[in-house]
Design an enzyme around this catalytic site. Structure first.
Site, PDB file in Angstrom:
ATOM      1  N   GLY A 193       0.891  -1.256  -0.020  1.00  0.00           N
ATOM      2  CA  GLY A 193       0.062  -0.190  -0.018  1.00  0.00           C
ATOM      3  C   GLY A 193       0.942   1.225   0.214  1.00  0.00           C
ATOM      4  CG  ASP A 194       3.367   4.496   1.455  1.00  0.00           C
ATOM      5  OD1 ASP A 194       3.276   4.933   0.462  1.00  0.00           O
ATOM      6  OD2 ASP A 194       3.715   5.237   2.792  1.00  0.00           O
ATOM      7  CG  LEU A 195       6.819  -1.793  -2.321  1.00  0.00           C
ATOM      8  CD1 LEU A 195       7.444  -2.168  -0.883  1.00  0.00           C
ATOM      9  CD2 LEU A 195       6.400  -2.991  -3.361  1.00  0.00           C
ATOM     10  CG  HIS A 196       7.517   5.392  -0.638  1.00  0.00           C
ATOM     11  ND1 HIS A 196       8.631   5.334   0.268  1.00  0.00           N
ATOM     12  CD2 HIS A 196       6.569   5.607   0.216  1.00  0.00           C
ATOM     13  CE1 HIS A 196       8.194   5.965   1.427  1.00  0.00           C
ATOM     14  NE2 HIS A 196       7.003   6.079   1.260  1.00  0.00           N
ATOM     15  CG  ASN A 199       8.040   2.981   3.368  1.00  0.00           C
ATOM     16  OD1 ASN A 199       8.635   3.813   4.176  1.00  0.00           O
ATOM     17  ND2 ASN A 199       6.718   3.343   3.207  1.00  0.00           N
TER      18      ASN A 199
END
Length: 310
Positions: A193-196, A199
């Site tokens: 959901g926030d795989l940047h 992270n």
């Protein structure tokens, strides 16, 4: 007693107001309580993210870990559930959890993030491989991305009508079509959901491990747009914006073993949403002024370049 970083104090109070100030006043005592309960000793300087602090600790002779305590927020509720489902496969291990206090004891990774890697292809490939490994059956109880589809469409239409922007109708129509066509029918697969790139951390047990998941169930291709947003600043000077964005998505999709067109469509939606978000709230790197205007206009250009047929 643990010292909470001043920058984190100011940002939390600015965002959360009096509720944030009350939580911050109790935070050092909460950390001390958790350290005692989980038999840990501080082992380095306290660092922080946007909504939580991270305390490096030792659990025993030579065993490093981190204590993470986040401000209570709906977006953090399912983070430990995701870690449990992964069991250390592509993500840091969860050792202990206290859901009421939004606290976790986690495996310690290094401080180096994937964002520090200069080779853009390597960044996209690492993120893609992790995306594939994290795509396991979603446990019950996680929020389903498909349940957000109606709200996404309503927000797109409201923003398009109320906020100033330079995106042509075909760009907005493409984003709405993605929500309507891909939004309601999504698999029950665990999505970070926030795989940047910030992270994803260097680690000892595996070369790279994911942190800070949102813990959704949905389409793994969704996180292709998350990655591209995190790479946006590296694309600012690109002579061929579409070609540069395509390269990121191509490498990611191949490494993740995902359908390239689904990845592009989710990324286009993310770019449109980011452009409107900038108009409403600003960005982490620019809250106002010419810098914000430039970044918002760039997000609009990126959304246009990702629109099929352009």
């Amino acid at each position: 007693m643990i010292d909470v970083p001043e920058e984190f104090v100011h940002s939390t109070v600015d965002r959360e107001g009096e509720e944030g100030a009350v939580w911050l006043a109790e935070l050092p005592h909460l950390i001390e309580e958790l350290l005692g309960r989980w038999r840990c000793a501080p082992d380095g300087a306290v660092v922080h993210g946007g909504v939580g602090v991270i305390v490096p600790v030792r659990r025993g002779p030579g065993e490093g870990a981190v204590l993470k305590v986040s401000f209570p927020h709906p977006g953090n509720v399912h983070e430990p559930d995701a870690f449990v489902a992964w069991g250390g496969r592509g993500a840091v291990l969860l050792h202990e959890r206290d859901d009421e206090r939004f606290a976790m004891l986690l495996e310690r990774a290094r401080s180096t993030t994937l964002a520090e890697v200069e080779d853009g292809d390597e960044v996209a490939a690492v993120a893609g491989r992790l995306n594939r490994r994290l795509a396991v059956p979603a446990p019950p109880g996680l929020p389903r991305l498909r349940e957000q589809a109606d709200a996404w469409e309503a927000r797109l239409r409201e923003d398009a009508g109320r906020l100033p922007h330079a995106m042509p109708p075909r760009v907005l129509h493409a984003a709405v079509d993605t929500v309507r066509e891909l939004g309601p029918e999504q698999p029950d697969v665990l999505v970070h959901g926030d795989l940047h790139a910030r992270n994803i951390l260097r680690a000892e047990r595996e070369p790279w491990l994911a942190v800070d998941p949102k813990g959704y169930a949905g389409d793994p291709a969704y996180d292709g747009g998350t990655l591209l947003k995190s790479r946006a600043l590296t694309l600012l000077g690109a002579d061929d914006l579409r070609g540069a964005a395509d390269r990121v998505l191509d490498v990611f999709a191949e490494a993740a073993e995902l359908d390239r067109e689904r990845v592009r469509r989710w990324a286009q939606l993310h770019a449109v949403q980011a452009a409107f978000w900038g108009r409403r709230h600003g960005f982490r790197v620019a809250r106002g002024g010419p810098r914000l205007d430039a970044l918002t206009e760039f997000a609009e250009r990126l959304a246009g370049s990702l629109t099929e047929g352009r």
